[in-house]
Design an enzyme around this catalytic site. Structure first.
Site, PDB file in Angstrom:
ATOM      1  CG  PHE A 141      39.077  36.789  43.635  1.00 22.09           C
ATOM      2  CD1 PHE A 141      40.124  35.993  44.073  1.00 22.09           C
ATOM      3  CD2 PHE A 141      37.789  36.442  43.997  1.00 22.09           C
ATOM      4  CE1 PHE A 141      39.899  34.882  44.871  1.00 22.09           C
ATOM      5  CE2 PHE A 141      37.544  35.325  44.798  1.00 22.09           C
ATOM      6  CZ  PHE A 141      38.600  34.552  45.240  1.00 22.09           C
ATOM      7  CG  ASP A 227      32.505  37.329  38.968  1.00 23.89           C
ATOM      8  OD1 ASP A 227      31.572  37.441  39.786  1.00 23.89           O
ATOM      9  OD2 ASP A 227      33.549  36.689  39.217  1.00 23.89           O
ATOM     10  CE  LYS A 269      32.180  36.490  47.831  1.00 26.36           C
ATOM     11  NZ  LYS A 269      33.095  36.742  46.730  1.00 26.36           N
TER      12      LYS A 269
HETATM   13  C1  LIG Z   1      33.845  35.690  45.991  1.00 27.33           C
HETATM   14  C2  LIG Z   1      33.962  35.823  44.533  1.00 27.33           C
HETATM   15  C3  LIG Z   1      34.002  34.689  43.694  1.00 27.33           C
HETATM   16  C4  LIG Z   1      34.046  33.278  44.217  1.00 27.33           C
HETATM   17  O1  LIG Z   1      32.959  32.941  45.014  1.00 27.33           O
HETATM   18  P1  LIG Z   1      33.052  31.668  45.992  1.00 27.33           P
HETATM   19  O2  LIG Z   1      31.667  31.522  46.531  1.00 27.33           O
HETATM   20  O3  LIG Z   1      34.066  32.012  47.043  1.00 27.33           O
HETATM   21  O4  LIG Z   1      33.483  30.515  45.172  1.00 27.33           O
HETATM   22  C5  LIG Z   1      34.042  34.907  42.322  1.00 27.33           C
HETATM   23  N1  LIG Z   1      34.063  36.147  41.810  1.00 27.33           N
HETATM   24  C6  LIG Z   1      34.050  37.255  42.580  1.00 27.33           C
HETATM   25  C7  LIG Z   1      34.053  38.603  41.942  1.00 27.33           C
HETATM   26  C8  LIG Z   1      34.013  37.132  43.969  1.00 27.33           C
HETATM   27  O5  LIG Z   1      34.030  38.219  44.739  1.00 27.33           O
END
Ligand SMILES: *Cc1c(COP(=O)(O)O)cnc(C)c1O
Length: 424
Positions: A141, A227, A269
């Protein structure tokens, strides 16, 4: 104040139905608690998907927000602003990189990393024009843009949004062999990976997977892209999940035996403590220099309000030792859940790291058991949400105290045991 019932019906009637929320309306938050309009108090065990690591409405972060909101909010990057440079230096010092590219949402951070990687592939690695590829993992994700969902294998996220962006090779998560095989292709520019797959159900890879993957990438002149939008900022018991088992306070003081330094790091986040959308991409100069004026950007990226909020949010993580707290409470939480598992057949597996944990529910992924359990948890004052059918993610704010955690464990225990008794 509007009632929960009316708030839900307004959203149902006027909003796009792109989410399926648990039927609870939140009207106020403080620390580890949230309240509905009727005044019922809940422990937040989702923390806005780990954006609220510092707790709801942290006074230091809110003070920074208010102060900067009254001074200057947005300049665009047509001009310099007096906070961005200070913020960029602070991020570089904290995470051990030479440069930052500031964006807003996580998905924009991932898009930025993809663009930097492709451009680096052509200009530095010498990949023939139009042929650069990036390796990704199954069940990933990384966000919701057209390019990112092009390499998602979640049917809902992917289906009917094509045509899809080409240039991504998918391999199994946690497979060094498949990575080694995929890296034989000389057109590979990067490997994009989550240190722990949060959305997939808190999938924790084998010890040393990240370290081995990074070393393999290095040997093939391929960028290792981490990420850490969900796993970073102390969530898993260290400032970054790639820090592994190090207990150092800053980015593990870059001790090579503990710290797998990614070539590109993506944060979002909790970078803002959930107060404002702030994301960032960090890498060293030899990579970042492929981006020149006019080639990438964002109107809001690097605005002074975001910068002040993010500095305060990171200071809170350091001042309140949130990584250490997450590590300590995580060990207690998993131990307590393992104990519950021996008494309660509803739990088939417990896993996680720091305060990013999941409990697998002993029923088919198509059953509503995990959802029903989350409804029962809500009735007992604790909010969590199923991810991928029969998995419940437990990720409270990192400012939780040990007595609060034990109260939460008692709620989970009571709920699971009552639920099991009701079913038999
Ligand atoms: C939440 C998340 C995203 C996307 O972030 P948004 O602010 O919702 O665009 C990308 N990668 C990971 C691992 C995430 O948990």
């Amino acid at each position: 104040m509007i009632s929960s019932k009316d708030a839900i019906s307004l959203e149902d009637n006027y909003g796009a139905h792109n989410y399926h929320p648990l039927p609870v309306v939140l009207a106020k938050g403080e620390g580890v608690y949230v309240w509905d309009p009727e005044g019922n108090q809940y422990f937040d065990f989702l923390s806005a998907y780990s954006a609220v690591n510092q707790g709801h409405c942290h006074p230091k972060i809110i003070a920074a927000l208010k102060d900067q909101a009254e001074t200057l909010t947005l300049t665009s990057r047509a001009f310099y602003n007096n906070v961005l440079g200070e913020y960029e230096k602070y991020l570089c010092d904290t995470f051990g990189f030479e440069r930052v590219l500031p964006m807003n949402t996580g998905a924009e951070g991932v898009e930025t990393a993809i663009k930097i990687t492709r451009k680096w592939g052509y200009e530095k690695k010498g990949i023939p024009p139009g042929e650069a590829k990036i390796i990704v993992c199954s069940n990933n994700f990384h966000g919701r843009t057209t390019t990112i969902i092009s390499f998602s294998d979640d049917a809902g996220a992917h289906g009917n949004f094509g045509p899809y962006t080409p240039g991504f090779i998918k391999i199994a998560y946690n497979s060094i062999n498949q990575l080694e095989e995929a890296l034989k292709d000389p057109a590979i520019a990067g490997f994009l990976v989550e240190p722990i797959q949060g959305e997939a159900g808190v999938m924790v890879p084998d010890d040393n997977y990240l370290k081995k993957a990074a070393a393999l990438c290095k040997s093939k002149n391929v960028l290792f892209i981490s990420d850490e939008i969900q796993t970073g900022i102390a969530r898993t018991g260290s400032l970054l999940a790639v820090c592994g088992d190090c207990t150092c306070r800053s980015a593990c003081e870059r001790q090579p035996e503990h710290y797998t330094k990614p070539d590109i790091l993506i944060l979002g986040k909790a970078l803002s403590g959930g107060v404002y959308p702030v994301s960032a991409v960090l890498c060293d100069n030899d990579i970042m220099e492929v981006i020149k004026p006019g080639q990438h950007g964002s109107t809001f990226g690097g605005n002074p309000l975001a910068c002040r909020v993010a500095i305060a949010a990171l200071e809170v993580v350091k001042e309140e030792n949130l990584a250490q707290n997450a590590r300590h409470l995580g060990e207690i939480f998993r131990r307590e859940m393992e104990n519950l598992k021996t008494e309660c057949r509803l739990i088939s597996l417990v896993r996680g790291k720091g305060l990013l944990n999941a409990v697998e529910v002993n029923d088919s992924p198509e059953s509503s058991t995990a959802w029903d359990l989350c409804i029962a948890l809500k009735e007992n004052g604790l909010l969590a949400k199923p991810t991928h059918g029969n998995i419940i993610r437990f990720a409270p704010p990192l400012v939780m105290s040990e007595p609060q955690l034990m109260d939460c464990v008692a709620i989970i225990r009571k709920t699971f045991l009552e639920f099991e008794a009701d079913r038999s």
